[in-house]
Design an enzyme around this catalytic site. Structure first.
Site, PDB file in Angstrom:
ATOM      1  N   ASP A  63      -5.930   7.573  -4.811  1.00  0.00           N
ATOM      2  CA  ASP A  63      -6.399   8.902  -4.392  1.00  0.00           C
ATOM      3  C   ASP A  63      -7.248   8.810  -3.114  1.00  0.00           C
ATOM      4  OD1 ASP A  63      -6.739  11.615  -4.683  1.00  0.00           O
ATOM      5  OD2 ASP A  63      -8.202  11.491  -6.311  1.00  0.00           O
TER       6      ASP A  63
ATOM      7  N   SER B 178      -2.588   5.526 -13.761  1.00  0.00           N
ATOM      8  CA  SER B 178      -3.564   5.244 -14.840  1.00  0.00           C
ATOM      9  C   SER B 178      -3.933   3.771 -15.020  1.00  0.00           C
ATOM     10  CB  SER B 178      -3.105   5.793 -16.200  1.00  0.00           C
ATOM     11  OG  SER B 178      -3.204   7.207 -16.226  1.00  0.00           O
ATOM     12  N   THR B 179      -3.265   2.852 -14.291  1.00  0.00           N
ATOM     13  CA  THR B 179      -3.517   1.423 -14.560  1.00  0.00           C
ATOM     14  C   THR B 179      -4.672   0.836 -13.757  1.00  0.00           C
ATOM     15  OG1 THR B 179      -1.972   0.594 -12.883  1.00  0.00           O
ATOM     16  CG2 THR B 179      -1.060   1.058 -15.074  1.00  0.00           C
ATOM     17  N   GLY B 180      -5.377   1.673 -13.003  1.00  0.00           N
ATOM     18  CA  GLY B 180      -6.528   1.196 -12.236  1.00  0.00           C
ATOM     19  C   GLY B 180      -7.812   1.676 -12.881  1.00  0.00           C
TER      20      GLY B 180
ATOM     21  N   ASP C 189       0.854  -1.188   0.000  1.00  0.00           N
ATOM     22  CA  ASP C 189       0.000   0.000   0.000  1.00  0.00           C
ATOM     23  C   ASP C 189       0.892   1.241   0.000  1.00  0.00           C
ATOM     24  OD1 ASP C 189      -1.667   2.099   0.629  1.00  0.00           O
ATOM     25  OD2 ASP C 189      -2.682   1.030   2.256  1.00  0.00           O
ATOM     26  N   ILE C 190       0.711   2.093  -0.976  1.00  0.00           N
ATOM     27  CA  ILE C 190       1.602   3.252  -1.093  1.00  0.00           C
ATOM     28  C   ILE C 190       1.516   4.161   0.141  1.00  0.00           C
ATOM     29  CG2 ILE C 190       0.000   4.750  -2.385  1.00  0.00           C
ATOM     30  CD1 ILE C 190       2.534   5.564  -4.082  1.00  0.00           C
TER      31      ILE C 190
ATOM     32  N   GLY D 204      -9.422   4.433  -5.475  1.00  0.00           N
ATOM     33  CA  GLY D 204      -8.064   3.912  -5.675  1.00  0.00           C
ATOM     34  C   GLY D 204      -7.029   4.566  -4.770  1.00  0.00           C
TER      35      GLY D 204
END
Ligand code: AR6
Length: 171
Positions: A35, A123-125, A11-12, A33
């Site tokens: 954000d 962008s990959t989510g 998890d970032i 996501g």
């Protein structure tokens, strides 16, 4: 000295870094996501700064491929760098916009004196960019553009598929 590129699955919002990059949208006012997780864990201070940006420099919102920094609130980082990735399009090549997210975020990280920077797979989510191509653009752009003040770029990915894609392009 060249920048070290690392890969972590997790998890970032748990990463202890100087700057954490958020895969935001142009409103800067939150979403799902990464954000959603960043605003949830970071607390209301981040949103308050985002609102100020909307009331001043970014009245129309942040443009795709651009980046802007705020406080990191309660997160284990000093700054959050919000960037807006492009939505995947099957008919239009938006690669340059996605590359710009990485480049602009790194430029701002360097301005802030950040030595460690965590990136999600932008962008990959929700924005639907194919994972392997997203990883290729991320790794290639960071390799080419990382400023020397940034000692470590850490790609933080959620699942096994993303980990495999980034590992392939990093090796
Ligand atoms: N840590 C690391 N990676 C994560 C996390 C996390 N906590 N959560 C998701 N991912 P996304 P986008 C992965 O959707 O595609 C928001 O609503 C996820 O598996 O966060 O750029 C914004 O407000 C995927 O691989 O970002 C925008 O409206 C990657 O992070 C929109 O989503 C990015 O997924 C942006 O969509």
């Amino acid at each position: 000295m060249s920048t070290q590129l690392d890969l972590v699955q997790g998890d970032i919002t748990q990463q202890d870094v100087d700057a954490m990059v958020n895969a935001a949208n142009s409103s800067l006012l939150g979403g799902g996501g990464v954000d959603g997780a960043i605003h949830r864990r970071g607390g209301p201070e981040i949103l308050a700064e985002c609102r100020k940006l909307r009331a001043s420099h970014h009245g129309k919102g942040l443009r795709t491929g651009h980046a802007v920094a705020t406080t990191a609130g309660l997160l284990p980082a000093r700054h959050v760098i919000h960037t807006v990735g492009p939505r995947w399009s099957a008919t239009e090549d938006r690669t340059e916009l996605l590359a710009s997210c990485y480049r602009e975020s790194l430029r701002i990280a360097a301005e802030l004196g950040a030595r460690t920077v965590a990136f999600p797979a932008i962008s990959t989510g929700i924005y639907g960019w194919p994972l392997d191509d997203g990883a290729r653009i991320a790794v290639g752009t960071v390799r080419a553009a990382a400023p020397s003040v940034v000692e470590e770029v850490r790609f933080v990915v959620f699942d096994d598929r993303a980990h495999e894609a980034f590992a392939r392009h990093l090796s």
